[in-house]
Design an enzyme around this catalytic site. Structure first.
Site, PDB file in Angstrom:
ATOM      1  N   HIS A 178       1.002  -0.816   0.334  1.00 28.51           N
ATOM      2  CA  HIS A 178      -0.095  -0.160   0.413  1.00 28.51           C
ATOM      3  C   HIS A 178       0.850   0.948  -0.069  1.00 28.51           C
ATOM      4  O   HIS A 178       1.004   1.755   1.123  1.00 28.51           O
ATOM      5  CB  HIS A 178      -0.943   0.179   1.060  1.00 28.51           C
ATOM      6  CG  HIS A 178      -1.743   0.844   1.467  1.00 28.51           C
ATOM      7  ND1 HIS A 178      -3.213   0.980   2.046  1.00 28.51           N
ATOM      8  CD2 HIS A 178      -2.015   2.410   0.592  1.00 28.51           C
ATOM      9  CE1 HIS A 178      -3.404   2.225   2.099  1.00 28.51           C
ATOM     10  NE2 HIS A 178      -3.021   2.719   1.437  1.00 28.51           N
TER      11      HIS A 178
ATOM     12  N   HIS B   3       1.552   5.200  -2.416  1.00 28.24           N
ATOM     13  CA  HIS B   3       1.089   6.445  -3.126  1.00 28.24           C
ATOM     14  C   HIS B   3       2.217   6.972  -3.669  1.00 28.24           C
ATOM     15  O   HIS B   3       3.041   7.573  -2.810  1.00 28.24           O
ATOM     16  CB  HIS B   3       0.452   7.268  -2.102  1.00 28.24           C
ATOM     17  CG  HIS B   3      -1.346   7.007  -1.652  1.00 28.24           C
ATOM     18  ND1 HIS B   3      -2.118   6.155  -2.672  1.00 28.24           N
ATOM     19  CD2 HIS B   3      -0.599   6.190  -0.805  1.00 28.24           C
ATOM     20  CE1 HIS B   3      -2.962   6.139  -1.605  1.00 28.24           C
ATOM     21  NE2 HIS B   3      -2.466   6.040  -0.651  1.00 28.24           N
TER      22      HIS B   3
ATOM     23  N   ARG C   9       2.543   8.149  -5.966  1.00 29.95           N
ATOM     24  CA  ARG C   9       2.147   9.767  -7.053  1.00 29.95           C
ATOM     25  C   ARG C   9       2.641  10.107  -8.394  1.00 29.95           C
ATOM     26  O   ARG C   9       1.395  11.022  -8.798  1.00 29.95           O
ATOM     27  CB  ARG C   9       2.239  11.143  -7.064  1.00 29.95           C
ATOM     28  CG  ARG C   9       2.860  10.610  -4.535  1.00 29.95           C
ATOM     29  CD  ARG C   9       0.924  11.284  -4.049  1.00 29.95           C
ATOM     30  NE  ARG C   9       1.334  11.196  -2.760  1.00 29.95           N
ATOM     31  CZ  ARG C   9      -0.067  11.032  -2.865  1.00 29.95           C
ATOM     32  NH1 ARG C   9      -0.719  10.168  -2.970  1.00 29.95           N
ATOM     33  NH2 ARG C   9       0.173  11.254  -1.097  1.00 29.95           N
TER      34      ARG C   9
ATOM     35  N   ASN D  58      -4.777   6.198  -6.466  1.00 28.74           N
ATOM     36  CA  ASN D  58      -5.072   7.693  -7.076  1.00 28.74           C
ATOM     37  C   ASN D  58      -4.238   8.885  -6.908  1.00 28.74           C
ATOM     38  O   ASN D  58      -4.061  10.081  -5.904  1.00 28.74           O
ATOM     39  CB  ASN D  58      -5.873   8.348  -5.092  1.00 28.74           C
ATOM     40  CG  ASN D  58      -4.467   7.626  -4.295  1.00 28.74           C
ATOM     41  OD1 ASN D  58      -4.043   7.397  -3.949  1.00 28.74           O
ATOM     42  ND2 ASN D  58      -4.970   8.772  -3.365  1.00 28.74           N
TER      43      ASN D  58
ATOM     44  N   HIS E 187     -11.020   1.383   1.080  1.00 25.88           N
ATOM     45  CA  HIS E 187     -11.058   2.515   2.205  1.00 25.88           C
ATOM     46  C   HIS E 187     -12.113   2.490   2.662  1.00 25.88           C
ATOM     47  O   HIS E 187     -12.726   3.567   2.613  1.00 25.88           O
ATOM     48  CB  HIS E 187     -10.545   3.901   1.198  1.00 25.88           C
ATOM     49  CG  HIS E 187     -10.353   5.172   2.785  1.00 25.88           C
ATOM     50  ND1 HIS E 187      -8.699   5.229   2.766  1.00 25.88           N
ATOM     51  CD2 HIS E 187     -10.980   5.553   3.505  1.00 25.88           C
ATOM     52  CE1 HIS E 187      -9.000   6.969   3.648  1.00 25.88           C
ATOM     53  NE2 HIS E 187     -10.386   6.878   3.674  1.00 25.88           N
TER      54      HIS E 187
ATOM     55  N   HIS F 137      -6.196   0.225   5.736  1.00 17.67           N
ATOM     56  CA  HIS F 137      -5.699   1.368   7.730  1.00 17.67           C
ATOM     57  C   HIS F 137      -6.364   1.102   8.475  1.00 17.67           C
ATOM     58  O   HIS F 137      -7.316   2.194   8.716  1.00 17.67           O
ATOM     59  CB  HIS F 137      -5.315   2.082   6.851  1.00 17.67           C
ATOM     60  CG  HIS F 137      -6.443   3.062   5.836  1.00 17.67           C
ATOM     61  ND1 HIS F 137      -7.235   3.104   5.555  1.00 17.67           N
ATOM     62  CD2 HIS F 137      -5.110   3.597   4.490  1.00 17.67           C
ATOM     63  CE1 HIS F 137      -7.469   3.337   4.795  1.00 17.67           C
ATOM     64  NE2 HIS F 137      -6.905   3.940   4.203  1.00 17.67           N
TER      65      HIS F 137
ATOM     66  N   ASP G 223       0.788   2.943   3.783  1.00 13.98           N
ATOM     67  CA  ASP G 223       0.527   3.541   3.375  1.00 13.98           C
ATOM     68  C   ASP G 223       1.732   5.141   2.934  1.00 13.98           C
ATOM     69  O   ASP G 223       0.926   6.479   3.502  1.00 13.98           O
ATOM     70  CB  ASP G 223      -0.766   3.686   3.800  1.00 13.98           C
ATOM     71  CG  ASP G 223      -2.024   4.674   3.233  1.00 13.98           C
ATOM     72  OD1 ASP G 223      -1.494   5.712   1.685  1.00 13.98           O
ATOM     73  OD2 ASP G 223      -2.767   5.442   4.250  1.00 13.98           O
TER      74      ASP G 223
ATOM     75  N   HIS H 150       3.641  14.153   0.776  1.00 16.16           N
ATOM     76  CA  HIS H 150       2.934  15.542   0.525  1.00 16.16           C
ATOM     77  C   HIS H 150       4.523  16.457   1.117  1.00 16.16           C
ATOM     78  O   HIS H 150       4.752  16.324   2.669  1.00 16.16           O
ATOM     79  CB  HIS H 150       1.495  15.725   0.833  1.00 16.16           C
ATOM     80  CG  HIS H 150       0.607  15.124   1.172  1.00 16.16           C
ATOM     81  ND1 HIS H 150      -0.467  15.467   0.165  1.00 16.16           N
ATOM     82  CD2 HIS H 150       0.019  14.392   1.695  1.00 16.16           C
ATOM     83  CE1 HIS H 150      -1.290  13.787   0.059  1.00 16.16           C
ATOM     84  NE2 HIS H 150      -1.161  13.803   1.511  1.00 16.16           N
TER      85      HIS H 150
ATOM     86  N   GLY I 176      -2.147  12.205   4.458  1.00 19.98           N
ATOM     87  CA  GLY I 176      -1.198  12.043   4.560  1.00 19.98           C
ATOM     88  C   GLY I 176       0.451  12.049   5.192  1.00 19.98           C
ATOM     89  O   GLY I 176       0.691  12.829   5.226  1.00 19.98           O
TER      90      GLY I 176
HETATM   91  O1  DOR Z   1      -3.823  10.236   4.014  1.00 17.68           O
HETATM   92  C1  DOR Z   1      -4.064  10.153   3.883  1.00 17.68           C
HETATM   93  N1  DOR Z   1      -3.606   9.463   1.790  1.00 17.68           N
HETATM   94  N2  DOR Z   1      -5.278   8.745   3.361  1.00 17.68           N
HETATM   95  C2  DOR Z   1      -5.805   8.359   2.279  1.00 17.68           C
HETATM   96  O2  DOR Z   1      -6.335   7.643   1.893  1.00 17.68           O
HETATM   97  C3  DOR Z   1      -4.996   8.843   0.786  1.00 17.68           C
HETATM   98  C4  DOR Z   1      -3.478   9.563   1.711  1.00 17.68           C
HETATM   99  C5  DOR Z   1      -2.749   9.989   0.036  1.00 17.68           C
HETATM  100  O3  DOR Z   1      -2.984   9.580  -0.793  1.00 17.68           O
HETATM  101  O4  DOR Z   1      -2.049  11.234   0.575  1.00 17.68           O
HETATM  102 ZN    ZN Z   2      -3.946   5.216   1.457  1.00 14.36          ZN
END
Ligand code: DOR
Ligand code: ZN
Length: 444
Positions: free
Chosen positions: A58, A60, A62, A96, A180, A236, A310, A314, A329
């Site tokens: 899991h 991201h 990006r 996403n 989710h 999560h 997860d 950012h 996140g």
């Molecule tokens: O905190 C999160 N960040 N939860 C999510 O479901 C998505 C993730 C993100 O992609 O930033």
């Molecule tokens: Zn996630």
């Protein structure tokens, strides 16, 4: 030239083995005591432990491969370097991105971008109310992601008729559904109430994304999974009651139900957000001490099957915005293994548990070929760890583009030393080697 790892203690989910490992090409060719071989690079690792390379199911990362998306937060190279430094040799990316991975064509674009990755890679596709044909025609993806509540990006399924159709499609395709689990209607209601009260900066996200939103979504998803008989994985998990709901469902005989939690829910509580603001904002949010305890208990008794990061980077400047504008996140792929090794030192978990929770179990759930175990014939994905090494987690050592960690300043005992993917060293003692990795293969 292959590699001969001598005098290590190998960790499997079932126990420890003292043996040497002979790596040839990209595979574990032999495991045995006292292997002699002159034409291999020899790593003598006496006193150290060797875990299967971790599989983070899991992340991201990006990077959709289509310009002007979220790749300013992370891309396949930076995300995978952070993974390598954290002992992770395979990472499976969430859909996403911008644009979201909802079609075969976008999946193929992401696949192209992922060739930069130095850890093995795979992908999920997101369900939308219309993309059934895409789900059916796309090749080699790990599963179908469903956002029942909104988070980063704009993917969302709230209507239960549509949800059922997606679960049924997943069943027909024999793909797991990954949810989710936060109920959108409740989330909206809580946010509206908080905003009406003029709450500019909720001290804890858990006051606006309340546990009940998670519980309601989990209950709905479990009902639909029972009805459609699909494979359901709950992402999560963050609360005590969620653990209890899953425990009950498993006891009632649901064989195809699995669940994960993440390091931030195991090592942080809502107080962290009170002190660090949006650097502790994620969805679902950080909870309370008794939730943390219930999650550890859930890992111990098998209610929770998997730990994944997860990893959701950012930038600092995005996190410094006001609460309602800041993205949710936290990054975590470089720090998961150190945190878990520290937990080994504190007797909260065993090395065998790590081998199960972050390698064998995700490989089984997603039917990943050749991964997840230290065994002859498997791919040579390994991480060498030193349980005695003590040092702090430092922002400046983070390889993710965002360059911060919620665990910065934490003193950790137990660190990865060397990471090997497909028989090649990709990380050693602070240095990353940019060797391209491979796409994971998901069985049917
Ligand atoms: O905190 C999160 N960040 N939860 C999510 O479901 C998505 C993730 C993100 O992609 O930033
Ligand atoms: Zn996630």
């Amino acid at each position: 030239m292959g590699i001969l790892i001598k005098n290590g203690t190998l960790i499997t989910e079932n126990g420890k083995i003292n043996a040497d490992i002979l790596i040839e090409e990209n595979k574990i060719a032999k495991i045995s005591e006292n292997i002699q071989n002159d034409n291999h690079q020899v790593l003598d690792v006496l006193g150290k432990y060797i875990l299967p390379g971790l599989i983070d199911m899991h992340v991201h990362f990006r990077d959709s491969g289509i310009p002007d998306g979220f790749e300013y937060k992370e891309d396949w190279l930076t995300g995978s370097k952070a993974a390598a430094a954290g002992g992770v040799t395979s990472a499976i990316d969430m859909p996403n991105t911008k644009p979201p991975t909802t079609t075969k064509e976008r999946l193929d674009r992401k696949r192209e971008a992922a060739k930069k990755s130095i850890v093995n890679y795979g992908f999920y596709i997101a369900a939308t109310p219309e993309n059934y044909n895409e789900l059916a025609s796309a090749k080699n993806y790990a599963g179908i992601k469903v956002f029942m509540g909104s988070s980063t990006g704009n993917l969302l399924i709230t209507d239960s008729h549509t949800l059922e159709k997606i679960f049924q499609t997943a069943k027909n395709l024999n793909k797991p559904v990954l949810i989710h689990a936060e109920d959108e209607e409740l989330l909206n209601q809580f946010a509206k109430e908080a905003k009406e009260k003029g709450t500019q900066n909720p001290k804890h996200s858990t006051d606006v994304r309340k546990p009940i939103a998670e519980h309601k979504a989990i209950e709905n998803a479990i009902e639909l999974a029972k009805k459609t008989k699909c494979i359901l994985h709950i992402l999560h998990v963050s609360t005590k009651e969620s653990v209890e709901l899953i425990r009950k469902a498993k006891k009632s005989g649901m064989k195809q139900l699995s669940a994960e939690t993440c390091p931030h829910y195991l090592f942080l509580t809502e107080d962290f957000q009170q002190k660090q603001g949006n650097f502790g904002k994620m969805n679902p949010p950080l909870r309370q001490k008794e939730d943390v305890e219930a999650l550890w208990a859930g890992l111990k008794d098998g209610t929770l099957d998997i730990i994944s990061t997860d990893h959701a980077p950012h930038l600092k400047e995005e996190k410094e915005k006001l609460y309602w504008e800041a993205p949710s996140g936290v990054p975590g792929i470089q720090t998961m293994l150190p945190l878990l090794l520290h937990a080994v030192d504190e007797n909260k978990i065993s090395l065998e548990d790590i081998a199960r929770l972050v390698a064998a179990a995700p490989a089984r759930l997603l039917k990943i070929k050749g991964k997840g175990e230290i065994k002859e014939g498997m791919d040579a994905d390994l991480v060498l760890v030193d349980l005695e090494r003590e040092r702090e987690i430092l922002d400046e050592e983070m390889l993710s583009k965002c360059k911060w960690s919620p665990y910065s300043g934490m003193k950790i005992k137990g660190w990865p030393l060397t990471t090997i993917a497909n028989g090649k060293v990709i990380y050693d003692n602070g240095k990353v080697y940019e060797v391209p990795a491979k796409e994971l293969v998901f069985g049917d």
